[in-house]
Structure formats: structure tokens, C-alpha cells
Design a protein around this motif. Sequence first.
Motif, mmCIF file in Angstrom:
data_model
loop_
_atom_site.group_PDB
_atom_site.id
_atom_site.type_symbol
_atom_site.label_atom_id
_atom_site.label_comp_id
_atom_site.label_asym_id
_atom_site.label_seq_id
_atom_site.Cartn_x
_atom_site.Cartn_y
_atom_site.Cartn_z
ATOM 1 N N ILE A 217 0.843 -1.195 0.000
ATOM 2 C CA ILE A 217 0.000 0.000 0.000
ATOM 3 C C ILE A 217 0.873 1.238 0.000
ATOM 4 O O ILE A 217 1.860 1.320 0.734
ATOM 5 C CB ILE A 217 -0.924 -0.003 1.234
ATOM 6 C CG1 ILE A 217 -1.970 -1.103 1.058
ATOM 7 C CG2 ILE A 217 -1.606 1.351 1.423
ATOM 8 C CD1 ILE A 217 -2.915 -1.233 2.197
ATOM 9 N N GLY A 218 0.524 2.178 -0.859
ATOM 10 C CA GLY A 218 1.260 3.441 -0.880
ATOM 11 C C GLY A 218 0.341 4.523 -1.400
ATOM 12 O O GLY A 218 -0.718 4.234 -1.963
ATOM 13 N N GLY A 239 1.978 2.609 3.737
ATOM 14 C CA GLY A 239 1.872 1.164 3.954
ATOM 15 C C GLY A 239 2.631 0.682 5.173
ATOM 16 O O GLY A 239 2.290 -0.335 5.766
ATOM 17 N N HIS A 240 3.662 1.429 5.554
ATOM 18 C CA HIS A 240 4.479 0.989 6.680
ATOM 19 C C HIS A 240 4.309 1.879 7.895
ATOM 20 O O HIS A 240 5.164 1.944 8.767
ATOM 21 C CB HIS A 240 5.940 0.865 6.244
ATOM 22 C CG HIS A 240 6.085 -0.115 5.131
ATOM 23 N ND1 HIS A 240 6.033 -1.488 5.327
ATOM 24 C CD2 HIS A 240 6.153 0.076 3.789
ATOM 25 C CE1 HIS A 240 6.113 -2.096 4.148
ATOM 26 N NE2 HIS A 240 6.176 -1.165 3.205
ATOM 27 N N VAL A 241 3.183 2.558 7.941
ATOM 28 C CA VAL A 241 2.829 3.286 9.156
ATOM 29 C C VAL A 241 2.270 2.259 10.141
ATOM 30 O O VAL A 241 1.466 1.392 9.787
ATOM 31 C CB VAL A 241 1.786 4.381 8.837
ATOM 32 C CG1 VAL A 241 1.189 4.942 10.113
ATOM 33 C CG2 VAL A 241 2.429 5.487 8.012
ATOM 34 N N PHE A 242 2.726 2.366 11.375
ATOM 35 C CA PHE A 242 2.362 1.390 12.407
ATOM 36 C C PHE A 242 0.878 1.510 12.778
ATOM 37 O O PHE A 242 0.380 2.604 13.029
ATOM 38 C CB PHE A 242 3.241 1.649 13.634
ATOM 39 C CG PHE A 242 2.875 0.840 14.815
ATOM 40 C CD1 PHE A 242 3.223 -0.503 14.899
ATOM 41 C CD2 PHE A 242 2.177 1.418 15.878
ATOM 42 C CE1 PHE A 242 2.878 -1.263 16.007
ATOM 43 C CE2 PHE A 242 1.833 0.662 16.981
ATOM 44 C CZ PHE A 242 2.185 -0.671 17.051
ATOM 45 N N ARG A 251 6.817 -7.196 5.513
ATOM 46 C CA ARG A 251 8.021 -7.466 4.714
ATOM 47 C C ARG A 251 9.123 -6.451 4.981
ATOM 48 O O ARG A 251 10.264 -6.650 4.597
ATOM 49 C CB ARG A 251 7.678 -7.543 3.222
ATOM 50 C CG ARG A 251 7.103 -6.274 2.683
ATOM 51 C CD ARG A 251 6.510 -6.466 1.296
ATOM 52 N NE ARG A 251 5.722 -5.304 0.947
ATOM 53 C CZ ARG A 251 5.931 -4.543 -0.121
ATOM 54 N NH1 ARG A 251 6.895 -4.831 -0.952
ATOM 55 N NH2 ARG A 251 5.166 -3.509 -0.355
ATOM 56 N N CYS A 252 8.793 -5.341 5.669
ATOM 57 C CA CYS A 252 9.829 -4.371 6.023
ATOM 58 C C CYS A 252 10.575 -4.817 7.279
ATOM 59 O O CYS A 252 11.528 -4.172 7.701
ATOM 60 C CB CYS A 252 9.234 -2.989 6.235
ATOM 61 S SG CYS A 252 8.283 -2.830 7.756
ATOM 62 N N THR A 260 0.068 -4.926 6.599
ATOM 63 C CA THR A 260 -0.225 -6.256 7.144
ATOM 64 C C THR A 260 -1.701 -6.400 7.506
ATOM 65 O O THR A 260 -2.151 -7.456 7.932
ATOM 66 C CB THR A 260 0.616 -6.559 8.404
ATOM 67 O OG1 THR A 260 0.222 -5.658 9.455
ATOM 68 C CG2 THR A 260 2.094 -6.391 8.125
ATOM 69 N N LEU A 261 -2.459 -5.317 7.351
ATOM 70 C CA LEU A 261 -3.882 -5.360 7.696
ATOM 71 C C LEU A 261 -4.781 -5.039 6.506
ATOM 72 O O LEU A 261 -5.930 -5.460 6.452
ATOM 73 C CB LEU A 261 -4.165 -4.343 8.808
ATOM 74 C CG LEU A 261 -3.533 -4.695 10.159
ATOM 75 C CD1 LEU A 261 -3.437 -3.460 11.032
ATOM 76 C CD2 LEU A 261 -4.337 -5.791 10.844
ATOM 77 N N ALA A 262 -4.272 -4.270 5.575
ATOM 78 C CA ALA A 262 -5.164 -3.735 4.543
ATOM 79 C C ALA A 262 -4.790 -4.110 3.117
ATOM 80 O O ALA A 262 -5.544 -3.845 2.189
ATOM 81 C CB ALA A 262 -5.210 -2.204 4.670
#
Length: 392
Positions: A217-218, A239-242, A251-252, A260-262
Motif C-alpha cells: 500500500i502506498g 503502507g508501513h505506518v504502524f 516485509r519491512c 499487514t492489515l489492509a
Amino acid sequence: MSATKATHQLTKQHNRDLVLKTIFEHETISRAEIARLTQLTRTTVSEVVSGLLSEGLVKEVGLGSSIGGKPSILLSLVADSRYLIGVNLALNRFIGSVVNLRGEIKRTVEQPIQANDGRKAIQLVYRILDELMKERWKSLVGIGVGAPGLIDTRAGVVVNAVNLEWQDLPLAHLLEERYRLPVRILNDSQATAIGEFVYGDQRPGDNLIVVNASHGIGAGILINGRLFQGDGGSAGEIGHVFVEEDGQLCRCGRRGCLETLAGGWAILQAAQRLPSLSTVTALDALETKFYEGDPSVKEIVLQAGRHLGTAIGGLVGTLNIQRVILNGDMTRFGGPWLDAVRGAMSRAALGRMVQETQLEIGKLDYRACLLGSSAYLLLDDYSLLFLQKEKP
Ligand SMILES: [Zn+2]
């Protein structure tokens, strides 16, 4: 060059770009109308236009009506006077297309990606471009590439694309050496945003958020008609916001990222954790079950939509941009998913701000990325279009 002369040249270039941009934005337009919109003098506009005519970029296409005065000559962009190449490296196959100045795709070449092997991946890019160049396009002016991962657009470097095993890869330099054309590299979500902005739904407005919801996601953000890349070039990397404490491994390397959720991987994994769906390995299969009405699949997909909507609400609350377009693989879940995204977005920001925000699924699918990366070449530098040496 003297300072005065340099300033003069800059002004000339600025005026030319302004006129070109205005012609790009209209099907047809008269010189007088260009002058009105750009607030340049008619003399300046006429001078610039005669340069564009002699370059073959613009043509006179007939007479328009005029109130009170004599009818004015209409100008139009010559769509096939120049060609650009756009490449999308963010799918399970690489796709490259030759497009004209109106974003019409003239030819497309695809290559499936087999193994994750960085060197082979570069060879595939070459194969696509070699194939596209076989046809001797007159006036091919540049190559734009949308690539996944962290991209340093200014340096033309893929800093890190995990799936392709590319690290600090000077892709722009490699392609420029091989093809002798200007090359620009963009993050795929940013390229997608430009594609939707330039060629997608043509609603007025200079600001736009495009959220690319695929396996990863981006987002891409346009402010005042320009791509906003942030200080480090990674603006929109949502996509890599907690999001979730002790969540799934991303994967990061961290846990609980939005992806990992969406994202697509997330819903596949969530499905596989259920005994009844443990054999599902592809989004296509999930899509079938979703439309068949499988309640667990439906819940997984809508839950993913809600997580995405919350994140978008955060963007809308921060930027107050009122136009949001969704693109990517997750849009296959259509209206119900969109409603889940919208509902969560509404809860995540002030009512007033959200009410005024239009959220919809884009119409350009994978093409947005390659069209956007090719269009970025021009947004970055209109000078590429000029073949005669009058380049200021
Ligand atoms: Zn992550």
C-alpha cells in the motif's frame, strides 16, 4: 552568460511552459484565451505559439466563436508529434508502453517476472524497452519508470526494492546509457497518482491523493498540481505506518504496519489462517468467494477496507485534500469494499472535512502507473519536447 541574459532566458522558458501547459489542458484553445488564462500579453503568447507551431507540437485547427470580435483561430496539441515510454515495474509482470502526448497507448510489451533475481529483473526491463524501440518511433523524447520501493527520483536511483532485490541501483543512469534518452524514475504509487491526475477523471482541482492499494500500500500526493515527494522523497509511504500492536510481521521487518492489515498479502494470509480457506493462494480465488457471498471472506475484505479508510482519514485530516482516488488490486472488491473504506475514513477525521471529500475508485488501473511515469517526464521538464535547438 550574463545575469540579465540568464533571467531573460528563464522568463522565456517559464512563459513557454505556461502556454504549453494551458494548451495541454484544453482540447482546443485560442491565443486570446491563452493570454487571458496565463495573464501573459497577446504578443508574448503569439511569439511562444509560433515557436510551438514550428516545432510541430501545436497546430491550428479551425475557427472558434468569439463574442463581439472576429472569430479566433483555435490551437490544438498535436498528440502524435512526440512519444514517451512509460514503464510499470510494480506488478507481477513488467509492462512498458509507448504513449503519445495525450496519453494514448500506442504499443505495449509485457514480461512475466519469474524468480526474484535483481540482475534478471534488469534484463527484463531491457528486453521490454528493446522491443518497444524496435519500431522506429519518430521523436521519442524520454522514458519514465514507476518502480516499487524507495526511490531517489532526483538521483535516478532505486534505493531499495525488496521484491526485485534491487538496492542502490542507478536505474536511470543504466537506461540513459543504453538508450540515449532522458530517464526519470518514480515510486510506483507516486507515478500512479500523476497518471490519475493527468489522464484520469478530469475534475477541476490542483490537489489529489491517490492511494494505491495492492499487495503493498502506498499513496501519491499532488499539491498545487505538483507531485509532493517530501524531504526524503518518500511522501505517501503509508503502507508501513504502524497500526497494530504485536501485529503480523511485515516485509519491512517490523510488525503491525498498515500493509499487514489492509493489503492483498494481508487478506490472503488472514484467509489462510481459517481452516475453510487454508488452500486459497491467490486474490482471484478470494474475489470469487467474496462475490459468492462467503461471509468470512467478506469480513476479511471489509476489515481490510476499514483499516485503509482509517489511514486515509489521517491523510485527509492532515492535508484537507478533497479528492481521493483508489487504485490497485484491492479495488476488485468494488462497492462494498469502497463503502468500508469510506465509512472508516469518515470516523477518522472531522465530519466537515470528510463530508467534503470525494473518495472513488480510479478508472486507469495498472495503466495509471505507466502513464504517470511518462507524464512525469514532461511535468519535470517541458524542454524535452523541443527537438530544434531553440531550447532555452
Ligand atoms: Zn512494514
